[in-house]
Design a protein around this motif. Structure first.
Motif, PDB file in Angstrom:
ATOM      1  N   ALA A 115       0.809  -1.223   0.000  1.00  0.00           N
ATOM      2  CA  ALA A 115       0.000   0.000   0.000  1.00  0.00           C
ATOM      3  C   ALA A 115       0.840   1.270   0.000  1.00  0.00           C
ATOM      4  O   ALA A 115       0.330   2.351  -0.239  1.00  0.00           O
ATOM      5  CB  ALA A 115      -0.914   0.013   1.209  1.00  0.00           C
ATOM      6  N   GLN A 133       2.879   4.064  -1.359  1.00  0.00           N
ATOM      7  CA  GLN A 133       2.859   4.515  -2.750  1.00  0.00           C
ATOM      8  C   GLN A 133       4.193   5.111  -3.179  1.00  0.00           C
ATOM      9  O   GLN A 133       4.968   5.592  -2.347  1.00  0.00           O
ATOM     10  CB  GLN A 133       1.776   5.560  -2.929  1.00  0.00           C
ATOM     11  N   ALA A 163       4.099  10.454  -6.776  1.00  0.00           N
ATOM     12  CA  ALA A 163       3.157  10.586  -7.890  1.00  0.00           C
ATOM     13  C   ALA A 163       3.816  11.261  -9.085  1.00  0.00           C
ATOM     14  O   ALA A 163       4.730  12.077  -8.942  1.00  0.00           O
ATOM     15  CB  ALA A 163       1.955  11.412  -7.438  1.00  0.00           C
ATOM     16  N   PHE A 214      -2.015   1.072   4.562  1.00  0.00           N
ATOM     17  CA  PHE A 214      -2.632   2.380   4.370  1.00  0.00           C
ATOM     18  C   PHE A 214      -2.185   2.989   3.041  1.00  0.00           C
ATOM     19  O   PHE A 214      -0.995   3.167   2.787  1.00  0.00           O
ATOM     20  CB  PHE A 214      -2.207   3.294   5.537  1.00  0.00           C
ATOM     21  N   MET A 215      -3.148   3.275   2.204  1.00  0.00           N
ATOM     22  CA  MET A 215      -2.859   3.917   0.923  1.00  0.00           C
ATOM     23  C   MET A 215      -3.309   5.364   1.006  1.00  0.00           C
ATOM     24  O   MET A 215      -4.492   5.634   1.237  1.00  0.00           O
ATOM     25  CB  MET A 215      -3.621   3.234  -0.216  1.00  0.00           C
ATOM     26  N   ALA A 216      -2.361   6.263   0.810  1.00  0.00           N
ATOM     27  CA  ALA A 216      -2.703   7.692   0.812  1.00  0.00           C
ATOM     28  C   ALA A 216      -2.413   8.245  -0.574  1.00  0.00           C
ATOM     29  O   ALA A 216      -1.347   7.996  -1.145  1.00  0.00           O
ATOM     30  CB  ALA A 216      -1.877   8.423   1.854  1.00  0.00           C
ATOM     31  N   ARG A 217      -3.355   8.952  -1.138  1.00  0.00           N
ATOM     32  CA  ARG A 217      -3.192   9.531  -2.481  1.00  0.00           C
ATOM     33  C   ARG A 217      -3.614  10.994  -2.442  1.00  0.00           C
ATOM     34  O   ARG A 217      -4.593  11.301  -1.758  1.00  0.00           O
ATOM     35  CB  ARG A 217      -4.062   8.791  -3.502  1.00  0.00           C
ATOM     36  N   PRO A 218      -3.034  11.898  -3.152  1.00  0.00           N
ATOM     37  CA  PRO A 218      -1.779  11.696  -3.893  1.00  0.00           C
ATOM     38  C   PRO A 218      -0.591  11.930  -2.970  1.00  0.00           C
ATOM     39  O   PRO A 218      -0.763  12.264  -1.802  1.00  0.00           O
ATOM     40  CB  PRO A 218      -1.858  12.791  -4.953  1.00  0.00           C
ATOM     41  N   SER A 219       0.586  11.785  -3.507  1.00  0.00           N
ATOM     42  CA  SER A 219       1.770  12.026  -2.677  1.00  0.00           C
ATOM     43  C   SER A 219       2.077  13.518  -2.602  1.00  0.00           C
ATOM     44  O   SER A 219       2.854  13.955  -1.768  1.00  0.00           O
ATOM     45  CB  SER A 219       2.973  11.286  -3.245  1.00  0.00           C
ATOM     46  N   ARG A 220       1.454  14.281  -3.522  1.00  0.00           N
ATOM     47  CA  ARG A 220       1.739  15.719  -3.587  1.00  0.00           C
ATOM     48  C   ARG A 220       0.438  16.428  -3.957  1.00  0.00           C
ATOM     49  O   ARG A 220      -0.259  15.999  -4.883  1.00  0.00           O
ATOM     50  CB  ARG A 220       2.767  15.939  -4.693  1.00  0.00           C
ATOM     51  N   ARG A 226       1.846   8.137   6.545  1.00  0.00           N
ATOM     52  CA  ARG A 226       2.238   8.472   5.181  1.00  0.00           C
ATOM     53  C   ARG A 226       2.467   9.974   5.127  1.00  0.00           C
ATOM     54  O   ARG A 226       1.858  10.729   5.894  1.00  0.00           O
ATOM     55  CB  ARG A 226       1.139   8.114   4.172  1.00  0.00           C
TER      56      ARG A 226
END
Lengths: 590, 372, 297
Positions: free
Chosen positions: B168, B170, B173, C117-123, C201
């Motif tokens: 998970a 990431q 981006a 845990f997936m968090a989007r976006p990184s920026r 994150r």
């Protein structure tokens, strides 16, 4: 030191062919064991073809070059023999062994060919000169033209049969001649079209001149008709054996732009081309030119040979005289062919006359002549081999193992690649990598419009073809996404600006920074290309896998097991000395 | 005796004749300075072989230049595009000529690392000691005074997610790059080839550098694909935050009237990048050259401390509503030394109007900034 | 996610098929009895009881587990925690002679102990609505998705600013939320927690487009130096260094442009000093003030 001592009687004897074959083995064996041709222009290309046959004997469609091409565009015999031997020796040594066998066959061929024109002793001298020919050394070690040397060897061995059949309608000569010609045609198409013709017409003329020699009573019409029959049978059988090649040629004629080649230069204006394509191949044969002109024109029986040599030599001069551009104008052949092979054939045609000269020199100057001739012959061969060091065709050596390993791991072979600045090491990469390339070395098989529309050859050498090469490279890079061209291995920083401006980025480096991998991230995986080329049908693959190699095996059996001439048994009264008739001369049948 | 060698002599004569004909009719290095054109061609023939000493024999003493300066001017220096170029072809035209001087126009075609380059020079040729010689103006490029330039520009590096991270976590981006505007046009694409051209601008709207490329697919009226091309080198691929690059995509042989739909494929990747060099584009103006062609001219100034080897100028032209109507580009064959202005000129389409709005951007390749 | 679900379904399907097969065999012969507990938790172990006498072979087939053991009928079969580490349906089969009896055993996940845990976006630009998403997958210590309800807390904080907190009930092991980005630029700590477990994150909240771009000029040796005031977005955050600011100078005949990079918050460039020339500034879509050289602003 004086050389006035009389020669032993053995020096005027015929040098046995076996001894000359041992000489060929001694000279070329070690050079081939050192794998000298492996760094030549074309050897890796032929190994690439052979490797495909080793894995796909009945499928001539090869996906590794040009986005897919058919190997039926090149006669397969040499490649197939290398493929067969490769299962025992590995690819490179298989190539060397086949090349060595070809040199031995060529030696036999030169001897038999020379015997048509001159006595056996002169022929043996000619054959020694043949073993040490500068043009042969260049062709084998610099050009790596195995198929050409193989086809030439076959042509030389076929011609005596053609001569005998034309003069005396010997059935066995016809069968052997046709079989050996077929094998030669199955090895090299250019030799078939040009070499056979250039070699055959002087022999045909000789058969006409000799039609009533040695008690034979052949008419002119008989010789002509028999020669025509020979040609017709060969034509039909070659059409059958090489049918897939002819289908491919008709479907995809060579319409690409001419690719520059040094052998088409004017050698008087381009010193380097003159050295590479004339001086070094001829070597010390140049010293024999006055003799060739005088003796070749003086004797009626040698005139066909002289004119055959002269024409071949003139064509071999490429753009130095108008002969080749004018004669080969139809079909743009002048701009498609390269002319080093014509020089090779020219030097072979000169050999009988050179043998004659050697015999006369030895008769007159004895040991001094022997020493001088040996030095001249060895110098020719040595210069041919040394020329590769004096004017190397490759840059500094580098390793491609890491490049091959990269292409063979992690599904990288889903994409296509090209190499830039790799020279003939590209062939090695493409032989062992599973990935396909849009580039390739055998220009006549190209169908991609970005490659055929420009007058340049391989992309990996693009810069050497000037604007044509760079424009061709630009055109290919523009369509990288369509071709799945993701990876570019660069060994020459000259190409980096174009790649950088076109959207590639350096990713990895290999061989201590010698080679850099550039990638483009938005390229989708490669797919089958639709540009007019299609795999040949299965029946063509079957024919291609059986007939050419079958023809060569048949030729071997025909030559070995078909008797040359009918043996007559005539009872002689005993004691024979009492008879007034001349004694029968017992000679070994050749 | 004569009869014996008669045929041999004949063949020797024939051979010599053929060699002579071949020599006379084949191309080779021109060594004549008997005419103004001959002198220019001879000079360039030696340039082709990078034989500067040979070429200098055709340069008039009045030029007041030396071999080193001449070699630097013609052969390039500092890793400029000229150092990656070879003279491919030359066409000469005598503009005027009298007994002692002449003006010769030399149109040269160079093969370079980025493709074909074309150059036109009007050369003044004078008679000197009985031979025609070319006046080659000495290159008087200034040099930057010795100095220390503090370089503290930004550089972006990237740490990608590690192989051992949980599924998970990431990766960083991809940057957000967007096509700001575009226009599809039917036009002559050069070499008389008609086709569809898509011009536009793409902006990196993110706060990190982006490596961008733009592809386009033309869809016909029956849903068939008419062409699939990319911007190739008609774009600046590396865009810093808020940087805008023009792009042009050519579809040779396609008619705009056959196109039903255009699918654009912008692609942006996060890449390590450096914020330098800064290249100012000064004194941009549109002029008409001696042949009557419009040219966008100006000067490039490298405001950083490191040499830029190959600058690439891309110009966008707009109509009155601000819509892009043309993108032209050109490589500059001189390197950009720090602080030294280098002139540039790119072609302008004749029908963009007398005073078109335009914007010039500069892309660059620097040998020392590349590498894996 | 779908792949994982697919694998899980396959496991259950296989176990069910084996159970059905075993039950058919058991129907034919019921010489021995096998009893399994009603509720088993992952890694807790279990005791299965048997009846009858003699020896038998015991099989256990379940998610990621297959074991075979010789047992004595009438004695209990002890299964260790390691044997039942993966949650899901297991089939227990007891075979004696030609007879076999099967039972099904359901192993439930243990307590929530880990989060993916997936968090989007990184920026993300500052002050953007619903711009940040977080998805939490709740697992026990043995990588079993905890499908029972559990409360996940999402917390987004930048620097000293007050954090934004959301509590979300996980359904079928998944909890998710959407949050606005803060007005302050910086590395936002986005944390998902359950009990004592939390996963962090980083979401980089970056300045938005420049706002109120202004510059001034000063004479320089070779022309004129143009320099912006500190470049900020509309929330007052400094625009990141490296951002392009374009200065354009037009004098009616020629034009000069410099794409300057912001360095320490300020963009600076040098332009030719042409009296009467107009200098403008822009960054992305934002434009700033104009200055006419030798004239008024």
């Amino acid at each position: 030191m004086t050389f006035s001592s009389p020669l032993p009687s053995s020096s005027r004897a015929v040098i046995p062919l076996t001894a000359i074959l041992l000489l060929a083995l001694a000279v070329h064996g070690p050079l081939l064991l050192m794998q000298l041709p492996a760094s030549s222009y074309d050897a890796n290309t032929h190994m690439f073809f052979a490797d495909h046959y080793a894995h796909h004997w009945f499928s001539p469609w090869n996906e590794k070059w040009f986005g897919g091409f058919s190997q039926t565009t090149y006669p397969p015999l040499a490649h197939q023999w290398v493929a067969l031997f490769s299962h025992l020796l590995g690819l490179t040594y298989a190539y060397m062994v086949v090349q060595l066998i070809v040199i031995l066959l060529l030696t036999v061929g030169i001897f038999r060919y020379a015997k048509l024109w001159v006595d056996e002793r002169s022929a043996s001298y000619a054959t020694i000169a043949g073993v040490l020919l500068g043009s042969l050394a260049l062709l084998v070690y610099q050009s790596g033209q195995l198929p050409n040397t193989m086809a030439t060897a076959m042509a030389l061995n076929a011609l005596p049969y053609f001569y005998r059949w034309s003069r005396s309608s010997s059935g066995s000569a016809l069968i052997k001649g046709v079989a050996v010609t077929l094998a030669g045609a199955a090895a090299h198409h250019v030799t078939l079209l040009f070499g056979f013709a250039l070699f055959a017409w002087p022999v045909f003329a000789l058969a006409l001149i000799d039609r009533d020699r040695e008690g034979k009573e052949s008419s002119v019409a008989g010789v002509i008709s028999r020669a025509a029959i020979f040609a017709a049978i060969c034509g039909v059988l070659i059409a059958v054996v090489l049918l897939p090649y002819f289908i491919q040629t008709i479907q995809h004629p060579i319409t690409q732009q001419p690719i520059p080649h040094g052998s088409r230069d004017n050698y008087l204006k381009n010193f380097l081309s003159g050295m590479n394509f004339w001086v070094i191949p001829y070597g010390t044969l140049i010293l024999a030119l006055p003799f060739i002109f005088t003796r070749g024109t003086r004797e009626r029986r040698l005139r066909p040979l002289f004119f055959g040599w002269w024409l071949t030599a003139m064509i071999g001069l490429g753009g130095t005289t108008p002969v080749a551009p004018v004669l080969l104008h139809p079909g743009n052949a002048f701009n498609i062919l390269t002319f080093e092979r014509f020089t090779f054939w020219g030097t072979i045609m000169a050999l009988p006359l050179v043998g004659l000269l050697a015999a006369e020199l030895i008769d007159r100057y004895r040991t001094r002549a022997v020493v001088g001739l040996w030095i001249a012959a060895v110098f020719s061969c040595a210069m041919g081999v040394a020329w590769m060091t004096i004017k190397p065709i490759n840059g500094s050596p580098f390793r491609v193992d890491q490049v091959i390993a990269f292409l063979n791991r992690d599904d990288h072979s889903k994409f296509r690649y090209i190499t830039l600045g790799f020279g003939n090491q590209f062939d090695k990469v493409s032989t062992y990598a599973n990935a396909g390339s849009v580039d390739g070395t055998y220009n006549s098989a190209r169908l991609l419009p970005e490659l055929t529309a420009y007058g340049s050859a391989q992309l990996y050498n693009a810069k050497y073809f000037g604007s044509a090469g760079m424009d061709s490279l630009r055109a290919v890079l523009k369509h990288a996404n369509q071709y799945g061209l993701k990876y570019i291995f660069v060994r020459d920083r000259f190409y980096e600006p174009l790649l950088a401006f076109a959207g590639w980025r350096p990713a990895e480096s290999y061989d201590n920074g010698n080679v850099t991998l550039w990638t483009k991230d938005d390229v989708p995986p490669a797919h089958k290309l639709e540009f007019g080329a299609a795999p040949p049908p299965a029946w063509q693959g079957l024919m291609w896998g059986i007939l050419p190699v079958g023809a060569s095996i048949f030729a071997v059996f025909a030559v070995l097991f078909l008797p040359d001439r009918r043996r007559f048994v005539e009872p002689l009264n005993f004691p024979a000395a009492a008879t007034t008739a001349p004694e029968p001369v017992l000679r070994e049948a050749k | 005796m004569i009869r014996n060698i008669g045929l041999a002599l004949l063949m020797v004569v024939v051979t010599c004749l053929l060699l002579a004909v071949g020599y006379a009719t084949s191309e080779g290095v021109n060594r004549s300075a008997g005419t103004p054109e001959g002198a220019v061609r001879s000079l360039y023939d030696h340039v082709r072989g990078r034989d500067w000493r040979g070429a200098m024999r055709y340069v008039a003493a009045a030029s007041n230049t030396d071999e080193r300066t001449f070699a630097k001017d013609v052969g390039g220096s500092d890793g400029s595009l000229r150092t990656f170029s070879t003279l491919q072809d030359i066409r000469t035209t005598v503009l005027h000529e009298n007994d002692n001087d002449a003006m010769v126009r030399a149109n040269t075609h160079w093969s370079s690392a980025v493709g074909s380059l074309y150059d036109t020079r009007d050369l003044h040729v004078i008679r000197e000691n009985g031979d025609w010689k070319v006046i080659w103006p000495a290159d008087k490029s200034p040099t930057a005074p010795p100095q220390v330039m503090a370089v503290n520009f930004l550089r972006w590096d990237i740490i990608h997610r590690a192989a051992g991270d949980d599924w998970a976590s990431q990766d960083v981006a991809a940057p957000n790059a967007r096509i700001m505007n575009m226009n599809a046009l039917q036009h002559d694409l050069g070499n008389g080839l008609q086709g569809v051209m898509i011009v536009g601008e793409i902006e990196n709207q993110d706060t990190v550098p982006a490596f961008v490329s733009v592809g386009a697919t033309l869809i016909g009226k029956n849903g068939e694909t008419l062409g699939e091309e990319s911007s190739f080198d008609k774009i600046s691929h590396t865009l810093l935050p808020k940087e805008v690059s023009p792009f042009r995509i050519d579809f040779p042989g396609v008619k705009l009237s056959d196109v039903k739909k255009v699918t654009m494929q912008p692609n942006a990747l996060l890449v390590p990048a450096s914020a330098d060099p800064v290249i100012a584009v000064l004194h941009q103006r549109i002029e008409t050259d001696a042949r009557g062609h419009k040219l966008l001219k100006g000067e490039l100034v490298n405001q950083s401390g490191e040499t830029v080897n190959i600058p690439h100028v891309i110009a966008t032209y707009y109509d009155d509503s601000g819509k892009p109507i043309w993108v032209s580009d050109g490589y500059v064959d001189h390197a950009l030394e720090p602080q030294i202005p280098v002139p540039f000129a790119v072609d302008v389409r004749d029908d963009v109007g007398p005073n078109p709005k335009f914007r010039v951007t500069v892309n660059q390749y620097s040998i020392d900034r590349q590498g894996a | 996610m779908s792949a994982a679900g697919g694998t899980s379904r396959n496991r259950y399907g296989l176990a069910a098929a084996l159970t059905a097969l075993a039950m058919l065999m058991a129907h034919a012969a019921a010489a021995q009895q096998l009893r399994v507990p009603d509720h088993v938790v992952a890694n807790a172990g279990a005791t299965l009881t048997t009846s009858g006498d003699g020896s038998a072979t015991f099989y256990l087939v379940g998610p990621g587990t297959a074991l075979k053991r010789e047992v004595k009928l009438g004695e209990a079969i002890e299964l260790s925690g390691a044997d039942l580490r993966n949650a899901g349906r297991y089939s227990a089969i007891l075979k004696a002679g030609g007879n076999a009896q099967a039972a099904s055993l359901l192993v439930a996940p243990a307590q929530p102990a880990a989060i993916n845990f997936m968090a989007r976006p990184s920026r993300v630009p500052v002050a953007a609505h619903d711009a940040i998403s977080g998805v939490a997958f709740v697992f026990d210590d043995y990588k079993n998705l905890v499908t029972s309800p559990a409360q996940v807390t999402f917390n987004l904080a930048v620097g000293d600013a007050a954090p934004i907190t959301r509590k979300v009930e996980a359904r079928e092991g998944i909890a998710w939320t959407r949050l606005d980005s803060a007005r302050k630029a910086g590395a936002a700590q986005f944390v998902a927690s359950i009990g004592d477990t939390n996963v962090r994150r980083v979401v980089q909240q970056v300045a938005s487009d420049p706002c109120g771009l202004r510059f001034h000029t000063a004479p320089a040796k070779n022309g004129v130096t143009v320099e912006t005031d500190p470049v900020k977005d509309c929330s007052g955050n400094p625009v990141p260094d490296g951002t392009i600011v374009t200065f354009v100078e037009t004098d009616g005949r020629t034009r000069s442009t410099v794409d300057a990079r912001i360095k320490r918050g300020i963009a600076q460039a040098e332009l030719p000093a042409v009296p009467g020339a107009l200098i403008t500034v822009a960054s992305g879509v934002a434009t700033g003030n104009e200055v006419r050289l030798g004239g008024g602003k």
